[in-house]
Enzyme design. Sequence first.
Site, PDB file in Angstrom:
ATOM      1  N   ARG A 168     -56.273   9.021 -11.631  1.00 22.28           N
ATOM      2  CA  ARG A 168     -56.717  10.213 -10.890  1.00 22.28           C
ATOM      3  C   ARG A 168     -55.770  11.395 -11.134  1.00 22.28           C
ATOM      4  O   ARG A 168     -55.442  12.147 -10.223  1.00 22.28           O
ATOM      5  CB  ARG A 168     -56.769   9.931  -9.388  1.00 22.28           C
ATOM      6  CG  ARG A 168     -57.813   8.942  -8.959  1.00 22.28           C
ATOM      7  CD  ARG A 168     -59.222   9.446  -9.220  1.00 22.28           C
ATOM      8  NE  ARG A 168     -60.207   8.604  -8.573  1.00 22.28           N
ATOM      9  CZ  ARG A 168     -60.587   7.408  -9.024  1.00 22.28           C
ATOM     10  NH1 ARG A 168     -60.069   6.932 -10.153  1.00 22.28           N
ATOM     11  NH2 ARG A 168     -61.479   6.707  -8.373  1.00 22.28           N
ATOM     12  N   SER A 242     -63.036   9.093  -1.841  1.00 22.64           N
ATOM     13  CA  SER A 242     -61.741   8.567  -1.391  1.00 22.64           C
ATOM     14  C   SER A 242     -60.829   9.721  -1.003  1.00 22.64           C
ATOM     15  O   SER A 242     -60.649  10.654  -1.779  1.00 22.64           O
ATOM     16  CB  SER A 242     -61.055   7.790  -2.519  1.00 22.64           C
ATOM     17  OG  SER A 242     -61.867   6.731  -2.939  1.00 22.64           O
ATOM     18  N   GLU A 337     -55.800  12.027  -2.412  1.00 26.61           N
ATOM     19  CA  GLU A 337     -56.449  12.107  -3.713  1.00 26.61           C
ATOM     20  C   GLU A 337     -57.184  13.442  -3.798  1.00 26.61           C
ATOM     21  O   GLU A 337     -57.357  14.008  -4.868  1.00 26.61           O
ATOM     22  CB  GLU A 337     -57.435  10.936  -3.836  1.00 26.61           C
ATOM     23  CG  GLU A 337     -57.933  10.674  -5.233  1.00 26.61           C
ATOM     24  CD  GLU A 337     -59.392  11.012  -5.391  1.00 26.61           C
ATOM     25  OE1 GLU A 337     -59.859  10.983  -6.511  1.00 26.61           O
ATOM     26  OE2 GLU A 337     -60.062  11.334  -4.392  1.00 26.61           O
TER      27      GLU A 337
HETATM   28  N1  EPU Z   1     -61.501  -2.739   1.538  1.00 29.83           N
HETATM   29  C1  EPU Z   1     -61.144  -2.935   2.842  1.00 29.83           C
HETATM   30  N2  EPU Z   1     -61.734  -2.143   3.806  1.00 29.83           N
HETATM   31  C2  EPU Z   1     -62.629  -1.171   3.487  1.00 29.83           C
HETATM   32  C3  EPU Z   1     -63.003  -0.982   2.141  1.00 29.83           C
HETATM   33  C4  EPU Z   1     -62.417  -1.769   1.164  1.00 29.83           C
HETATM   34  O1  EPU Z   1     -60.330  -3.783   3.170  1.00 29.83           O
HETATM   35  O2  EPU Z   1     -63.092  -0.498   4.419  1.00 29.83           O
HETATM   36  C5  EPU Z   1     -60.863  -3.540   0.478  1.00 29.83           C
HETATM   37  C6  EPU Z   1     -61.916  -4.303  -0.314  1.00 29.83           C
HETATM   38  O3  EPU Z   1     -62.154  -5.554   0.249  1.00 29.83           O
HETATM   39  C7  EPU Z   1     -61.273  -4.434  -1.661  1.00 29.83           C
HETATM   40  C8  EPU Z   1     -60.420  -3.180  -1.782  1.00 29.83           C
HETATM   41  O4  EPU Z   1     -60.251  -2.671  -0.474  1.00 29.83           O
HETATM   42  O5  EPU Z   1     -60.392  -5.538  -1.682  1.00 29.83           O
HETATM   43  C9  EPU Z   1     -60.973  -2.159  -2.757  1.00 29.83           C
HETATM   44  O6  EPU Z   1     -62.175  -1.602  -2.263  1.00 29.83           O
HETATM   45  P1  EPU Z   1     -63.282  -0.937  -3.219  1.00 29.83           P
HETATM   46  O7  EPU Z   1     -63.674  -1.874  -4.322  1.00 29.83           O
HETATM   47  O8  EPU Z   1     -64.353  -0.380  -2.355  1.00 29.83           O
HETATM   48  O9  EPU Z   1     -62.569   0.255  -3.991  1.00 29.83           O
HETATM   49  P2  EPU Z   1     -61.413   1.288  -3.569  1.00 29.83           P
HETATM   50  O10 EPU Z   1     -60.153   0.861  -4.209  1.00 29.83           O
HETATM   51  O11 EPU Z   1     -61.387   1.519  -2.112  1.00 29.83           O
HETATM   52  C10 EPU Z   1     -61.723   2.799  -5.704  1.00 29.83           C
HETATM   53  C11 EPU Z   1     -61.826   4.265  -6.001  1.00 29.83           C
HETATM   54  C12 EPU Z   1     -63.250   4.752  -5.758  1.00 29.83           C
HETATM   55  C13 EPU Z   1     -64.179   3.965  -6.672  1.00 29.83           C
HETATM   56  C14 EPU Z   1     -64.026   2.460  -6.353  1.00 29.83           C
HETATM   57  C15 EPU Z   1     -64.823   1.609  -7.314  1.00 29.83           C
HETATM   58  C16 EPU Z   1     -59.649   5.284  -5.598  1.00 29.83           C
HETATM   59  C17 EPU Z   1     -58.812   6.135  -4.703  1.00 29.83           C
HETATM   60  N3  EPU Z   1     -60.885   5.016  -5.178  1.00 29.83           N
HETATM   61  O12 EPU Z   1     -61.958   2.630  -4.311  1.00 29.83           O
HETATM   62  O13 EPU Z   1     -63.317   6.111  -6.150  1.00 29.83           O
HETATM   63  O14 EPU Z   1     -65.524   4.362  -6.502  1.00 29.83           O
HETATM   64  O15 EPU Z   1     -62.642   2.070  -6.496  1.00 29.83           O
HETATM   65  O16 EPU Z   1     -64.214   1.628  -8.582  1.00 29.83           O
HETATM   66  O17 EPU Z   1     -59.159   4.892  -6.672  1.00 29.83           O
HETATM   67  C18 EPU Z   1     -63.080   8.367  -5.376  1.00 29.83           C
HETATM   68  O18 EPU Z   1     -62.150   8.488  -6.184  1.00 29.83           O
HETATM   69  O19 EPU Z   1     -63.436   9.326  -4.638  1.00 29.83           O
HETATM   70  C19 EPU Z   1     -63.761   7.080  -5.258  1.00 29.83           C
HETATM   71  C20 EPU Z   1     -64.733   6.867  -4.368  1.00 29.83           C
END
Ligand code: EPU
Length: 341
Positions: A168, A242, A337
């Site tokens: 990012r 995010s 972010e």
């Molecule tokens: N999780 C929780 N609680 C929640 C949501 C998620 O505990 O409310 C845990 C999930 O169980 C999982 C982990 O957090 O173990 C990761 O969750 P998720 O796969 O939803 O992805 P993320 O890391 O929260 C990132 C990006 C998103 C992107 C997704 C999918 C960043 C800051 N965010 O989210 O990007 O869509 O992966 O690749 O890197 C954005 O940049 O605006 C964005 C939405």
Amino acid sequence: MTDTPEVKEHFDLKEHNTIGVSAKARYFASVSTADELRQLLLDPKYKLLPKLMLGGGSNILFANDFEGLVIHLKIKGREVVEETGDHVHWKLGSGENWHQVVLGAIENDWAGIENLSLIPGSVGAAPIQNIGAYGVELEQVFHSLEALDLNTGIIKTFEHKECKFGYRDSAFKNDLKGKYVITSVTLKLSKHPKVNTSYRALSDHLNEQGIEEPTIRQVSNAVIEIRQSKLPDPKEIGNTGSFFKNPVISEEEFGRLKNKHPDVPNYPDKKGVKVPAAWLIDQCGWKGERIGDAGVHKKQALVLVNYGSATGAEIIELAEKIRRSVHNKFGVVLTPEVNIV
Ligand code: EPU
């Protein structure tokens, strides 16, 4: 010569940021070509004022009014500038809508950006924060971009290496910040689709549907379904995706964290261990919480939402509370972010 674009004064930006906060721009103009942009930038009336370039407004939070010139970039255009048996180089105007471009690529059977379906915002914003989702980052398909030098009005081409992409992150958020405006982005897409389903949530979703060898369209549809199931549609509830980055911590720090919290999810990263911010925030009990009209999304703890009339300052206050509680409980510092202006 093109006509000077119309400049509005004391313009409310509420419709121009997806988290939907009100903030006034002292001056506001939309530009459709690089020439219009140059003309505006070199106009003596605005030359010395601070300037802000706005695309889809999907990754920005206005904490205050903007006492300068906001330029809304609407530069359109899609052109194949090079084609081989294997690849196309597709040059896109920075004001093109990102998701429409993804759909266009799929229509042409050009692979590489299907995992980045439904990301809000414009093409020009994509390289600035190296957008990424479901196992793919923009830098993997990025070829080059053109940007206009804010001081001279001259257009310069930036190759991949010069953009210094990171998680990012890019040079346009660091040493080149405020110096250039991106006018076009050229992507290198593949004519021999090889899908990437390495991201767990994506492969699980495809398996559940019994799809074993997905096409790029099926990958795109799966990504759209996953995103719609947990990310709020900005047209319904204001948000910027995010709000924080996923923190990357050292092996030592991670060791200490895992001792205290053995179930902490984690992913290997070039610079250490990446821990999902959503999990940290969720564990602190923030998911679904609300202070006035500023809230934490019910289905994804990493997304802050505006239920209607929250101000930028109120969203920031909520973000600060979240940061403090994550730091107190886990000793991990979250960084935004989203761009706070
Ligand atoms: N999780 C929780 N609680 C929640 C949501 C998620 O505990 O409310 C845990 C999930 O169980 C999982 C982990 O957090 O173990 C990761 O969750 P998720 O796969 O939803 O992805 P993320 O890391 O929260 C990132 C990006 C998103 C992107 C997704 C999918 C960043 C800051 N965010 O989210 O990007 O869509 O992966 O690749 O890197 C954005 O940049 O605006 C964005 C939405």
